[in-house]
Scaffold this active site. Structure first.
Site, mmCIF file in Angstrom:
data_model
loop_
_atom_site.group_PDB
_atom_site.id
_atom_site.type_symbol
_atom_site.label_atom_id
_atom_site.label_comp_id
_atom_site.label_asym_id
_atom_site.label_seq_id
_atom_site.Cartn_x
_atom_site.Cartn_y
_atom_site.Cartn_z
ATOM 1 N N GLY A 269 -31.342 86.084 -93.333
ATOM 2 C CA GLY A 269 -30.164 86.919 -93.252
ATOM 3 C C GLY A 269 -29.343 86.803 -94.523
ATOM 4 C CB VAL A 270 -26.952 89.024 -96.071
ATOM 5 C CG1 VAL A 270 -26.015 89.054 -97.274
ATOM 6 C CG2 VAL A 270 -28.170 89.900 -96.327
ATOM 7 N N GLY A 271 -25.771 85.978 -96.594
ATOM 8 C CA GLY A 271 -24.567 85.172 -96.514
ATOM 9 C C GLY A 271 -24.714 83.860 -97.257
ATOM 10 C CG ASN A 272 -21.336 82.082 -99.023
ATOM 11 O OD1 ASN A 272 -21.813 82.619 -100.014
ATOM 12 N ND2 ASN A 272 -20.058 82.176 -98.712
ATOM 13 C CD GLU A 294 -33.322 92.316 -91.526
ATOM 14 O OE1 GLU A 294 -32.828 93.121 -90.727
ATOM 15 O OE2 GLU A 294 -32.951 91.129 -91.624
ATOM 16 C CG ASN A 384 -20.550 92.193 -89.972
ATOM 17 O OD1 ASN A 384 -19.461 92.720 -90.163
ATOM 18 N ND2 ASN A 384 -20.923 91.088 -90.588
ATOM 19 N N GLY A 388 -31.107 93.086 -88.033
ATOM 20 C CA GLY A 388 -32.525 92.831 -87.783
ATOM 21 C C GLY A 388 -32.798 91.459 -87.211
ATOM 22 C CE LYS A 408 -10.320 83.480 -87.069
ATOM 23 N NZ LYS A 408 -9.619 84.333 -88.040
#
Length: 504
Positions: A269-272, A294, A384, A388, A408
């Site tokens: 997946g996308v992200g840090n 993807e 979001n 996928g 948080k």
């Protein structure tokens, strides 16, 4: 002298301004646009359309469209149209703050579906006709075929099914992407489908450009604008810890003989956090890796450059501005190692299962028994979308879900008695990882999963609270197979809404 990106004389005669092209889109239409995670989306026509919608609204008249894309896009598309109140319905994925706010206020209808389902559901007619497609390309060849830019997504389906097509030719996109794409035209509707002839993640089975009936192309717009993906934040300690736990687990699986030394095709997946995993792989000693995923993000470019990753298959990019420049500078190198496919191939469940992909995706929360929520905050507010992740979680060889143990400022636990929304059931989740540790859920009964999740993944601030809940549920619940105290199962979420903390 630069070469004209529009080599087809007939289509060159259809070059118009973005405003003239946007004027061809009418209120109430279903409009399908290119784009996947901030790459390859149209840059000019959506902005012009938003301005037109605002002008019509100023006259007291209605004007909205239904919008489909490959996945999320960027401010010039989702943001501009959402701010103009120009979207009646959106699918299948979004990440724009303005669109998200409108969805959560109930002002914008949103359909969140698996990305592998989009093309075939549209072909099945579930969402009606596509009136207009707006597609970014890097060039139009002399024969009229369209060279995609930095994403493919659902463009093949949009071009096949749209009644009329608007093409943006973006000269900012590197001309060298020509030859990087693999557009497969062998899919068919049931019951006459044939097996997809892809055996290895780097097999080429299609064509390097998109077909489109030139009679459907009503306008061509010249653009010169960058893709917009946010830079990744520097890798923090929490992300590094999560990545290290997962990499050690993969090494353990190799040692046990359950994975080959070069693993199996990776999906990320996308992200840090996923980017931290990729960075960790670069230092791990693994070599000759592959990816069937993807999105290509910064970390995968680094792995390709360093020879850790031999090749990667994807449907789009999610590159920071700096990585984008690196990609363009070394386009010849990357064109030999990256294959960009249609979304219906990159996310195809049968291919994911047959190739044995290792899925690595983020989550919002997981519960004691391994159910995962990756889309909704407190059960109701969409973040979001599922994207996928479900395509790879249910069908992959391994499915790992990654998250910090709290959010948080420590007021929210990512490990809860019961998730407030279920995207991936306990049946589809192999591994949960936080900075506290890794829970391998394979082969465990629900009650055993609960202990492993609490002991290995929960933050110490919430561990006693979780153990207390589970102990009482094990004694007092209606059944002992998956113990729950129904009045308390979602009380943690309600407590946060009421008091600002999940802590008792």
């Amino acid at each position: 002298m630069s070469v004209d990106r529009i080599a087809n004389a007939r289509l060159r005669d259809r070059v118009v301004s973005a405003e003239a092209a946007a004027a061809l889109i009418q209120p109430g239409e279903t409009v399908a646009m290119s784009g996947f995670t901030g790459s390859g989306y149209p840059k000019a026509v959506p902005v012009a359309l938003a301005q037109r919608i605002e002008a019509v609204h100023a006259q007291g008249l209605p004007f909205q469209i239904s919008l489909m894309t490959g996945a999320s896009t960027a401010p010039e598309l989702d943001g501009a149209l959402a701010k103009a109140d120009g979207i009646a319905m959106r699918m299948p994925f979004q990440s724009d703050p303005d669109a998200r706010n409108r969805i959560n206020e109930g002002k914008l209808d949103y359909i969140d579906i698996h990305l592998s389902h989009v093309a075939q559901h549209v072909w099945f007619g579930f969402y009606g006709d596509i009136d207009t497609a707006v597609i970014e390309v890097s060039a139009i060849r002399e024969d009229g075929s369209l060279v995609p830019s930095t994403s493919v997504g659902n463009n093949k389906t949009w071009l096949d099914l749209a009644k009329k097509v608007i093409v943006e030719v973006n000269e900012w996109q590197p001309a060298g992407v020509d030859g990087m794409h693999d557009i497969y035209y062998g899919t068919a509707l049931p019951p006459h489908r044939k097996p997809i002839p892809l055996v290895h993640a780097n097999d080429r089975i299609g064509e390097t450009a998109l077909r489109c009936d030139p009679d459907k192309i009503v306008a061509v717009v010249r653009t010169n604008g960058p893709d917009r993906n946010s830079p990744f934040s520097p890798i923090d300690t929490t992300s590094e810890q999560i990545a290290q736990y997962l990499i050690e687990f993969l090494k353990h699986e190799v040692a046990k003989g359950r994975l080959p030394a070069n693993l199996l095709p990776l999906q990320s997946g996308v992200g840090n956090i996923p980017n931290a995993v990729l960075a960790g792989l670069a230092k791990s000693g693994f070599r000759d890796l592959s990816a069937f995923t993807e999105v290509i993000q910064d970390g995968m470019l680094d792995l390709l450059r360093d020879g850790v990753l031999s090749y990667a298959s994807c449907t789009g990019f999610a590159l920071s501005p700096q990585a984008n420049e690196t990609f363009k500078e070394h386009i010849d190198f990357y064109r030999e190692r990256i294959i960009m496919r249609t979304q219906e191939i990159s996310n195809h469940p049968e291919l994911v299962r047959r190739l044995g992909c290792i899925g690595m995706n983020g989550m919002i929360e997981a519960d004691l028994y391994g159910n995962v929520n990756s889309t909704h905050v407190m059960g109701s507010r969409i973040m979001n979308g599922i994207g996928g992740s479900g395509d790879f979680a249910r069908n992959g060889f391994l499915s790992a879900f990654l998250s910090p143990s709290t959010a948080k400022n420590g007021s929210i636990s990512a490990i809860v008695p019961m998730v407030s929304h279920v995207d991936h059931t306990e049946h589809d989740v192999s591994v949960i990882v936080t900075e506290q540790g890794l829970a391998d859920l394979r082969g465990l009964t629900p009650r055993k999963r609960a202990r492993v999740v609490i002991d290995n993944c929960a933050h110490p601030d919430f561990r006693d609270q979780l153990n207390d809940y589970f102990d009482r549920a094990s004694r007092e619940s209606y059944g002992k197979h998956t113990p729950h105290l129904l009045p308390e199962a979602l009380s943690w979420h309600q407590r946060w809404l009421d008091t600002g903390t999940m802590k008792a």
